[in-house]
Design an enzyme around this catalytic site. Structure first.
Site, mmCIF file in Angstrom:
data_model
loop_
_atom_site.group_PDB
_atom_site.id
_atom_site.type_symbol
_atom_site.label_atom_id
_atom_site.label_comp_id
_atom_site.label_asym_id
_atom_site.label_seq_id
_atom_site.Cartn_x
_atom_site.Cartn_y
_atom_site.Cartn_z
ATOM 1 N N TYR A 1 -12.448 -1.822 -3.845
ATOM 2 C CA TYR A 1 -13.067 -1.974 -2.638
ATOM 3 C C TYR A 1 -14.491 -2.079 -2.526
ATOM 4 O O TYR A 1 -14.747 -1.766 -1.280
ATOM 5 C CB TYR A 1 -12.361 -0.932 -1.511
ATOM 6 C CG TYR A 1 -11.149 -1.288 -0.855
ATOM 7 C CD1 TYR A 1 -10.833 -2.426 -0.472
ATOM 8 C CD2 TYR A 1 -10.114 -0.381 -1.139
ATOM 9 C CE1 TYR A 1 -9.562 -2.632 0.119
ATOM 10 C CE2 TYR A 1 -8.638 -0.593 -0.564
ATOM 11 C CZ TYR A 1 -8.646 -1.847 0.035
ATOM 12 O OH TYR A 1 -7.293 -2.120 0.676
ATOM 13 N N LYS B 1 0.791 -1.377 -0.002
ATOM 14 C CA LYS B 1 0.002 0.051 -0.090
ATOM 15 C C LYS B 1 1.089 1.443 -0.037
ATOM 16 O O LYS B 1 2.025 1.196 0.261
ATOM 17 C CB LYS B 1 -0.917 0.075 1.303
ATOM 18 C CG LYS B 1 -1.922 -0.998 1.253
ATOM 19 C CD LYS B 1 -2.935 -0.960 2.335
ATOM 20 C CE LYS B 1 -4.213 -1.878 2.330
ATOM 21 N NZ LYS B 1 -4.858 -1.691 3.443
ATOM 22 N N GLU C 1 -9.703 -10.350 -7.597
ATOM 23 C CA GLU C 1 -8.645 -9.421 -7.368
ATOM 24 C C GLU C 1 -7.853 -9.271 -8.279
ATOM 25 O O GLU C 1 -7.080 -8.418 -9.038
ATOM 26 C CB GLU C 1 -8.292 -9.187 -6.267
ATOM 27 C CG GLU C 1 -9.435 -9.038 -5.008
ATOM 28 C CD GLU C 1 -8.965 -8.889 -3.546
ATOM 29 O OE1 GLU C 1 -9.858 -8.552 -2.597
ATOM 30 O OE2 GLU C 1 -7.863 -9.126 -3.144
ATOM 31 N N ASN D 1 -1.781 0.289 7.079
ATOM 32 C CA ASN D 1 -1.359 -0.936 7.332
ATOM 33 C C ASN D 1 -0.516 -1.832 6.434
ATOM 34 O O ASN D 1 -0.458 -2.888 6.533
ATOM 35 C CB ASN D 1 -2.567 -2.005 8.088
ATOM 36 C CG ASN D 1 -3.531 -2.187 6.843
ATOM 37 O OD1 ASN D 1 -3.292 -1.762 5.696
ATOM 38 N ND2 ASN D 1 -4.653 -2.803 7.523
ATOM 39 N N HIS E 1 -2.100 -5.439 1.646
ATOM 40 C CA HIS E 1 -3.617 -6.045 1.574
ATOM 41 C C HIS E 1 -3.241 -7.305 0.967
ATOM 42 O O HIS E 1 -2.509 -7.611 0.105
ATOM 43 C CB HIS E 1 -4.230 -5.141 0.177
ATOM 44 C CG HIS E 1 -5.417 -5.829 -0.272
ATOM 45 N ND1 HIS E 1 -6.771 -6.108 0.358
ATOM 46 C CD2 HIS E 1 -5.641 -7.010 -1.322
ATOM 47 C CE1 HIS E 1 -7.560 -6.742 -0.171
ATOM 48 N NE2 HIS E 1 -6.818 -7.150 -1.286
HETATM 49 N N1 UDP Z 1 -9.679 -0.232 7.327
HETATM 50 C C1 UDP Z 1 -9.851 0.938 7.968
HETATM 51 N N2 UDP Z 1 -10.662 1.330 9.099
HETATM 52 C C2 UDP Z 1 -11.176 -0.082 9.776
HETATM 53 C C3 UDP Z 1 -11.218 -1.165 9.062
HETATM 54 C C4 UDP Z 1 -10.446 -1.371 7.819
HETATM 55 O O1 UDP Z 1 -9.354 2.016 7.439
HETATM 56 O O2 UDP Z 1 -11.950 0.314 10.785
HETATM 57 C C5 UDP Z 1 -9.042 -0.440 6.257
HETATM 58 C C6 UDP Z 1 -7.805 -1.144 6.387
HETATM 59 O O3 UDP Z 1 -6.720 -0.402 5.761
HETATM 60 C C7 UDP Z 1 -8.083 -2.653 5.724
HETATM 61 C C8 UDP Z 1 -8.915 -2.167 4.827
HETATM 62 O O4 UDP Z 1 -9.538 -1.158 5.257
HETATM 63 O O5 UDP Z 1 -6.823 -2.954 5.491
HETATM 64 C C9 UDP Z 1 -9.945 -3.282 4.434
HETATM 65 O O6 UDP Z 1 -10.593 -3.771 5.375
HETATM 66 P P1 UDP Z 1 -10.881 -5.270 5.721
HETATM 67 O O7 UDP Z 1 -11.642 -5.558 6.842
HETATM 68 O O8 UDP Z 1 -11.093 -5.983 4.656
HETATM 69 O O9 UDP Z 1 -9.066 -5.819 6.291
HETATM 70 P P2 UDP Z 1 -8.136 -6.458 5.653
HETATM 71 O O10 UDP Z 1 -8.790 -7.752 4.887
HETATM 72 O O11 UDP Z 1 -7.196 -5.633 4.892
HETATM 73 O O12 UDP Z 1 -7.324 -7.145 6.713
HETATM 74 MG MG MG Z 2 -10.167 -7.475 3.307
#
Ligand code: UDP
Ligand code: MG
Length: 136
Positions: free
Chosen positions: A52, A12, A129, A115, A118
């Site tokens: 997304y 990212k 994807e 974070n 992805h």
């Molecule tokens: N995210 C965020 N706030 C939240 C939850 C998620 O900004 O409260 C962002 C975070 O960067 C995450 C992405 O949205 O990686 C997608 O969320 P998901 O729940 O799919 O998490 P992941 O699969 O990336 O662990």
């Molecule tokens: Mg996810």
């Protein structure tokens, strides 16, 4: 029995900005992933919204899409036995604060939004994807 899968990984903007892509690619390699395809791109907000779309109803959707399109990213097709779950394990919890020691998000993540990586969350979504970024 082997169960070779392919999954999508994204380095990212926060990690590309800190020039961590080679270090992160190396983490994949030493953990047994093959990097079959990769490219560095800068997507538009519209494209991020498409990518997304599953999160459309979430309160963080707009910021998330603005963020993913805020700078260059590195997208990769990773291959390994059970690549989808293996990548999720290597990445660690969504929030770096909750991520286990040794995981990518623990090592490199700054916050829940920044974070660093992805990873697809299922074999089905990995196909969708990977098509999104690598369909010619
Ligand atoms: N995210 C965020 N706030 C939240 C939850 C998620 O900004 O409260 C962002 C975070 O960067 C995450 C992405 O949205 O990686 C997608 O969320 P998901 O729940 O799919 O998490 P992941 O699969 O990336 O662990
Ligand atoms: Mg996810």
């Amino acid at each position: 029995m082997s169960n070779i899968e392919q999954t999508l990984s994204i380095v990212k903007p926060d990690a590309v900005e800190r020039n961590l892509q080679d270090q992160i690619k190396n983490e994949f390699k030493i953990n047994g992933f093959k990097i079959l395809k990769e490219k560095k791109i800068h997507i538009s907000k519209d494209e991020a919204e498409k990518f997304y779309k599953v999160h459309e109803s979430k309160p963080f959707y707009n910021d998330l899409c603005a963020y993913l399109s805020s700078g260059p990213i590195v997208v990769m097709c990773l291959q390994k036995d059970n690549a989808v779950s293996e990548n999720r394990k290597l990445m660690g919890a969504t929030n770096p604060k909750d991520a286990e020691e040794g995981t990518l998000r623990k090592k490199y993540g700054i916050s829940i939004d920044k974070n660093s990586v992805h990873g697809s969350d299922s074999v089905e979504n990995a196909k969708i994807e990977l098509d999104f970024f690598f369909k010619d």
